[in-house]
Scaffold this motif. Structure first.
Motif, mmCIF file in Angstrom:
data_model
loop_
_atom_site.group_PDB
_atom_site.id
_atom_site.type_symbol
_atom_site.label_atom_id
_atom_site.label_comp_id
_atom_site.label_asym_id
_atom_site.label_seq_id
_atom_site.Cartn_x
_atom_site.Cartn_y
_atom_site.Cartn_z
ATOM 1 N N ARG A 188 94.742 16.098 70.010
ATOM 2 C CA ARG A 188 93.482 15.905 70.048
ATOM 3 C C ARG A 188 92.728 15.079 69.108
ATOM 4 N N ALA A 189 93.015 15.452 67.815
ATOM 5 C CA ALA A 189 92.486 14.665 66.581
ATOM 6 C C ALA A 189 92.880 13.459 66.469
ATOM 7 N N ASN A 190 93.974 13.163 66.832
ATOM 8 C CA ASN A 190 94.615 11.617 66.801
ATOM 9 C C ASN A 190 93.744 11.070 67.869
ATOM 10 N N ASN A 191 93.391 11.386 69.004
ATOM 11 C CA ASN A 191 92.794 10.743 70.216
ATOM 12 C C ASN A 191 91.486 10.550 69.635
ATOM 13 N N GLN A 192 90.696 11.360 68.992
ATOM 14 C CA GLN A 192 89.440 11.219 68.635
ATOM 15 C C GLN A 192 89.300 10.288 67.526
ATOM 16 N N TYR A 193 90.351 10.244 66.534
ATOM 17 C CA TYR A 193 90.372 9.273 65.470
ATOM 18 C C TYR A 193 90.516 7.852 66.224
ATOM 19 N N ARG A 194 91.392 7.762 66.906
ATOM 20 C CA ARG A 194 91.644 6.473 67.532
ATOM 21 C C ARG A 194 90.613 5.774 68.276
ATOM 22 N N ARG A 195 89.696 6.704 68.988
ATOM 23 C CA ARG A 195 88.765 6.070 69.579
ATOM 24 C C ARG A 195 87.640 5.698 68.819
ATOM 25 N N ILE A 196 87.127 6.749 67.691
ATOM 26 C CA ILE A 196 86.007 6.380 66.654
ATOM 27 C C ILE A 196 86.412 5.206 65.900
ATOM 28 N N ASN A 197 87.729 5.073 65.597
ATOM 29 C CA ASN A 197 88.376 3.968 64.692
ATOM 30 C C ASN A 197 87.884 2.689 65.465
ATOM 31 N N SER A 198 88.367 2.719 66.827
ATOM 32 C CA SER A 198 88.291 1.252 67.639
ATOM 33 C C SER A 198 86.780 0.982 67.616
ATOM 34 N N VAL A 199 85.944 1.850 67.788
ATOM 35 C CA VAL A 199 84.388 1.499 67.750
ATOM 36 C C VAL A 199 84.286 0.837 66.217
ATOM 37 N N CYS A 200 84.613 1.426 65.356
ATOM 38 C CA CYS A 200 84.055 1.049 63.863
ATOM 39 C C CYS A 200 84.890 -0.346 63.594
ATOM 40 N N GLU A 201 86.045 -0.429 64.108
ATOM 41 C CA GLU A 201 86.986 -1.760 63.954
ATOM 42 C C GLU A 201 86.116 -2.720 64.857
ATOM 43 N N ALA A 202 85.417 -2.528 66.126
ATOM 44 C CA ALA A 202 84.952 -3.537 66.558
ATOM 45 C C ALA A 202 83.657 -4.014 65.912
ATOM 46 N N ILE A 203 82.871 -2.979 65.218
ATOM 47 C CA ILE A 203 81.625 -3.433 64.477
ATOM 48 C C ILE A 203 82.129 -4.114 63.149
ATOM 49 N N ALA A 204 83.368 -3.583 62.534
ATOM 50 C CA ALA A 204 83.725 -4.578 61.400
ATOM 51 C C ALA A 204 84.252 -6.026 61.714
ATOM 52 N N SER A 205 84.839 -6.053 62.946
ATOM 53 C CA SER A 205 85.202 -7.334 63.388
ATOM 54 C C SER A 205 84.110 -8.152 63.583
ATOM 55 N N GLN A 206 82.977 -7.696 63.977
ATOM 56 C CA GLN A 206 81.855 -8.526 64.394
ATOM 57 C C GLN A 206 81.294 -9.116 62.795
ATOM 58 N N LYS A 207 81.149 -8.131 61.962
ATOM 59 C CA LYS A 207 80.959 -8.289 60.749
ATOM 60 C C LYS A 207 81.434 -9.452 59.790
ATOM 61 N N LYS A 208 82.736 -9.210 60.242
ATOM 62 C CA LYS A 208 83.764 -10.373 59.464
ATOM 63 C C LYS A 208 83.352 -11.639 59.923
ATOM 64 N N SER A 209 83.334 -11.741 61.421
ATOM 65 C CA SER A 209 82.904 -12.943 61.907
ATOM 66 C C SER A 209 81.838 -13.679 61.540
ATOM 67 N N LEU A 210 80.594 -12.845 61.360
ATOM 68 C CA LEU A 210 79.307 -13.173 60.747
ATOM 69 C C LEU A 210 79.584 -13.805 59.453
ATOM 70 N N ALA A 211 80.209 -12.943 58.612
ATOM 71 C CA ALA A 211 80.415 -13.291 57.003
ATOM 72 C C ALA A 211 81.144 -14.621 57.066
ATOM 73 N N ASP A 212 82.127 -14.994 57.776
ATOM 74 C CA ASP A 212 82.727 -16.045 57.694
ATOM 75 C C ASP A 212 81.902 -17.290 58.259
#
Length: 395
Positions: A188-212
């Motif tokens: 359960r803990a891994n599942n919740q981590y994976r899902r919220i981490n996926s959301v944060c990675e999507a935001i971070a990826s968009q930030k990196k694209s804009l920064a580039d």
């Protein structure tokens, strides 16, 4: 030479010309000592293998693959608790049966000891002296009583060992169910981590694209300024317009990055909660694995010890003088095996205690905090894409 416990059979054979040798060739199911030594060596070998086997987990990374959605995790835990209650009920019954059986076995063992003493008392000190018919009758009766007592004792011992195996199996089943619950919680803990981490990675990826993109625009602006300084007056205005447009675009993108940072910070709190919960559950799994490892050692060591003791008893071991039964419980291999089992039980209890402490640390994240975090993660999954798009809309 011919041996018989039946005096009628003896008399008939003597009448046919055979010579009576009194008790010079009697035996009580005696098995050579080297057979016993082989049994003891095998026990020592088993304990040696168990002693060298590891009882520690390979680390948190081995639990990363566990991934169970919260609803399924709840279902697994609930069913495991139901199954465990049945196992505990059976365990308590078998434990009571074992206590009663141990008493019955000891009573039969006492009869064997008494019968053995009776055989010794009925045995002449000098085997070359022929017994009287009354002495031989008494001796044969003592031997017969001993063999009967030995058979009855071994039958009770067999029942005792079977019950011990049942108890050990039920203890192992309970340990397996406890681990099953821990695995569900860790999943359960891994599942919740994976899902919220996926959301944060999507935001971070968009930030990196804009920064580039900002980096590229700033380079273009620098190049344009260099061109402007080296350009004739009539071209400077056009270049400045291009610089102004790109500067405005950089400002908008930086504002979008700021918006995304705020959005990331909002969700990173949930990510931190998930990481902490995951870390706590991995700590529980390390202890849960240790409990299983020690439970296995207890089960295997006790089984080997019981098997060895049963075999030695069935061999009806005798000292070299052929009279006094050996005290099996004082044999070094048996003493070592008992100490090994006792230590393994102590280690298992210590691991259980440490697992309970780890579970206590994870209690909050398993209960209300987990439900709250799950609600926040679901909202994040439902809204983050739109929120990213809104963050990028800068006028």
């Amino acid at each position: 030479h011919y041996y018989t416990q039946n005096t009628t059979d003896r008399d008939e054979n003597v009448a046919r010309g055979m010579r009576s040798e009194a008790i010079a060739w009697y035996a009580l199911n005696v098995t050579p000592d080297q057979d016993a030594q082989g049994v003891l060596d095998n026990l020592s070998s088993i304990l040696g293998g168990l002693s060298s086997s590891s009882s520690s987990s390979s680390g948190s990374s081995s639990y990363d693959s566990l991934d169970t959605d919260p609803q399924t995790a709840d279902s697994i835990v609930t069913q495991a608790e139901v199954d465990e209650s049945h196992v505990v009920e059976q365990f308590n019954k078998k434990k009571n049966d074992l206590t009663a059986q141990e008493t019955a076995t000891q009573q039969k063992k006492n009869v064997v000891d008494q019968a053995s003493a009776a055989v010794s008392n009925a045995t002449p000190q000098d085997p070359s002296v022929k017994m009287t018919e009354e002495q031989e009758k008494k001796f044969n009766e003592a031997v017969k009583a001993f063999n009967t007592a030995q058979e009855e004792f071994l039958a009770e011992l067999t029942k005792e060992i079977a019950l011990k195996n049942d108890v050990a199996d039920l203890e192992k089943q309970q340990a397996d169910l406890e681990k099953k619950k821990d695995e569900a919680q860790c999943g359960r803990a891994n599942n919740q981590y994976r899902r919220i981490n996926s959301v944060c990675e999507a935001i971070a990826s968009q930030k990196k694209s804009l920064a580039d993109e900002v980096t590229a625009l700033n380079k273009q602006i620098t190049d344009l300024k260099t061109r402007k300084d080296a350009t004739l007056y009539q071209d400077k205005k056009a270049i400045q317009n291009d610089i102004d447009a790109k500067t405005k675009e950089v400002t908008k993108k930086n504002q979008a990055i700021t918006n995304l940072n705020n959005l990331y910070n909002k969700y990173s709190d949930y990510l931190t909660e998930a990481i902490n919960a995951r870390s706590l559950e991995h700590a529980v799994m390390i202890q849960s694995d240790r409990v299983i490892a020690y439970a296995n050692k207890v089960q295997q060591a006790q089984s080997a010890l019981d098997s060895c003791r049963s075999t030695l008893e069935s061999l009806n071991l005798k000292e070299q003088d052929g009279k006094t039964p050996k005290d099996i419980e004082t044999m070094q291999a048996i003493v070592d095996a008992k100490a090994f089992v006792a230590q393994a039980i102590q280690d298992e209890k210590q691991a259980e205690q440490e697992r309970n402490q780890a579970r206590s640390a994870a209690k909050n994240s398993r209960e209300e905090a987990s439900k709250t975090l799950e609600g926040n993660i679901k909202k994040a999954e439902d809204n983050y894409y739109k929120e990213i798009q809104d963050a990028l809309k800068v006028e």
